[in-house]
Design a protein around this motif. Sequence first.
Motif, PDB file in Angstrom:
ATOM      1  N   GLY A  88      38.495  48.584  34.867  1.00 44.96           N
ATOM      2  CA  GLY A  88      37.475  49.078  35.765  1.00 44.96           C
ATOM      3  C   GLY A  88      37.017  47.997  36.721  1.00 44.96           C
ATOM      4  N   ASN A  89      35.924  48.214  37.354  1.00 46.80           N
ATOM      5  CA  ASN A  89      35.374  47.234  38.281  1.00 46.80           C
ATOM      6  C   ASN A  89      34.780  46.086  37.483  1.00 46.80           C
ATOM      7  OD1 ASN A  89      36.068  48.839  40.376  1.00 46.80           O
ATOM      8  ND2 ASN A  89      34.098  49.867  40.477  1.00 46.80           N
ATOM      9  N   THR A  90      35.355  44.917  37.635  1.00 44.65           N
ATOM     10  CA  THR A  90      34.919  43.773  36.847  1.00 44.65           C
ATOM     11  C   THR A  90      34.192  42.743  37.678  1.00 44.65           C
ATOM     12  OG1 THR A  90      37.024  42.656  37.172  1.00 44.65           O
ATOM     13  CG2 THR A  90      36.833  44.072  35.233  1.00 44.65           C
ATOM     14  N   SER A  91      34.031  42.981  38.953  1.00 39.66           N
ATOM     15  CA  SER A  91      33.376  42.071  39.885  1.00 39.66           C
ATOM     16  C   SER A  91      33.966  40.670  39.837  1.00 39.66           C
ATOM     17  CB  SER A  91      31.855  42.037  39.663  1.00 39.66           C
ATOM     18  OG  SER A  91      31.527  41.486  38.416  1.00 39.66           O
ATOM     19  N   GLN A  92      35.293  40.606  39.804  1.00 40.75           N
ATOM     20  CA  GLN A  92      35.993  39.335  39.889  1.00 40.75           C
ATOM     21  C   GLN A  92      36.941  39.402  41.074  1.00 40.75           C
ATOM     22  OE1 GLN A  92      37.952  38.622  36.186  1.00 40.75           O
ATOM     23  NE2 GLN A  92      36.051  38.418  35.059  1.00 40.75           N
ATOM     24  N   GLY A  93      36.951  38.363  41.856  1.00 42.38           N
ATOM     25  CA  GLY A  93      37.841  38.318  42.997  1.00 42.38           C
ATOM     26  C   GLY A  93      37.939  36.909  43.531  1.00 42.38           C
ATOM     27  N   LEU A  94      38.806  36.722  44.504  1.00 42.96           N
ATOM     28  CA  LEU A  94      39.022  35.421  45.128  1.00 42.96           C
ATOM     29  C   LEU A  94      38.744  35.559  46.611  1.00 42.96           C
ATOM     30  CD1 LEU A  94      40.232  32.502  45.014  1.00 42.96           C
ATOM     31  CD2 LEU A  94      42.422  33.567  45.532  1.00 42.96           C
ATOM     32  N   ARG A  95      37.999  34.621  47.147  1.00 46.97           N
ATOM     33  CA  ARG A  95      37.662  34.645  48.566  1.00 46.97           C
ATOM     34  C   ARG A  95      37.902  33.253  49.149  1.00 46.97           C
ATOM     35  NH1 ARG A  95      31.882  36.431  49.288  1.00 46.97           N
ATOM     36  NH2 ARG A  95      32.805  38.440  48.868  1.00 46.97           N
ATOM     37  N   ARG A  96      38.648  33.194  50.252  1.00 48.92           N
ATOM     38  CA  ARG A  96      38.825  31.938  50.986  1.00 48.92           C
ATOM     39  C   ARG A  96      38.403  32.213  52.417  1.00 48.92           C
ATOM     40  NH1 ARG A  96      43.134  27.277  50.484  1.00 48.92           N
ATOM     41  NH2 ARG A  96      42.530  26.136  52.321  1.00 48.92           N
ATOM     42  N   MET A  97      37.303  31.618  52.829  1.00 45.47           N
ATOM     43  CA  MET A  97      36.685  31.927  54.111  1.00 45.47           C
ATOM     44  C   MET A  97      36.993  30.850  55.160  1.00 45.47           C
ATOM     45  SD  MET A  97      35.203  34.662  53.073  1.00 45.47           S
ATOM     46  CE  MET A  97      33.873  35.158  54.131  1.00 45.47           C
TER      47      MET A  97
END
Length: 167
Positions: free
Chosen positions: A1-10
Motif C-alpha cells: 500500500g501507500n508507505t510514504s517512502q520515496g526518493l527525491r533529487r531536486m
Amino acid sequence: GNTSQGLRRMGDSDFNLGTGDWSIAFWYKATTDATGDWTILALSDQSADWVHFGIANSNSDKLQMEVSDDNFTSDDQIDSPFSDADFTDRYHFVVGQRSGSTLYLYFDGELIGSTAVSAAGASLDPDDLEIGLETRTNWSGWTSGQIAGVNVNVTQALPVPVIKGMY
C-alpha cells in the motif's frame, strides 16, 4: 500500500531530457489497492507545478506515461491496454522512451503503446527526479507499489533487443 517512502533529487540539470532520444527503465510491482493517480516516477521542474515526464497508475487504473512541454501547454500520453490489477502478481519491467519523433512505452519487453511527439514532447528540461512520489501535480501522492532498478538515460533510447534482454 501507500508507505510514504520515496526518493527525491531536486535541482539537478543532469535529468534534462532535452530534444534528443532518452529512456527511463525500472521494475515495478503494483499493490491491489492502486486506485487513483499514484506516481511511480516523475521528472518535473521545482519552479513550476507540472510534470515534464511521468509514469503513474492513472485514475482509470492503467499504467500511464505522460510527457509535457516546457511551457506545460499540452502533453503526449500513452495508456496501457490493461488494468494495473494485471501487474500486482510480481515485478514487471517498464520502459518509457523517446526515439526520434516517437514516444514508446514497453511492459515486460513488449511494446504496449506509442505516440508521435507533438510540440508537447519537443524539449524537456526538468530539474527534479522523484521516484515513488510526486508532490506538485494532479499526480500528487505516494506510489501504491514497489519500485526497483531505476535507470535514467538522458542521451539515448534503448534498442528493442536491449529492452528484451534487460527483461
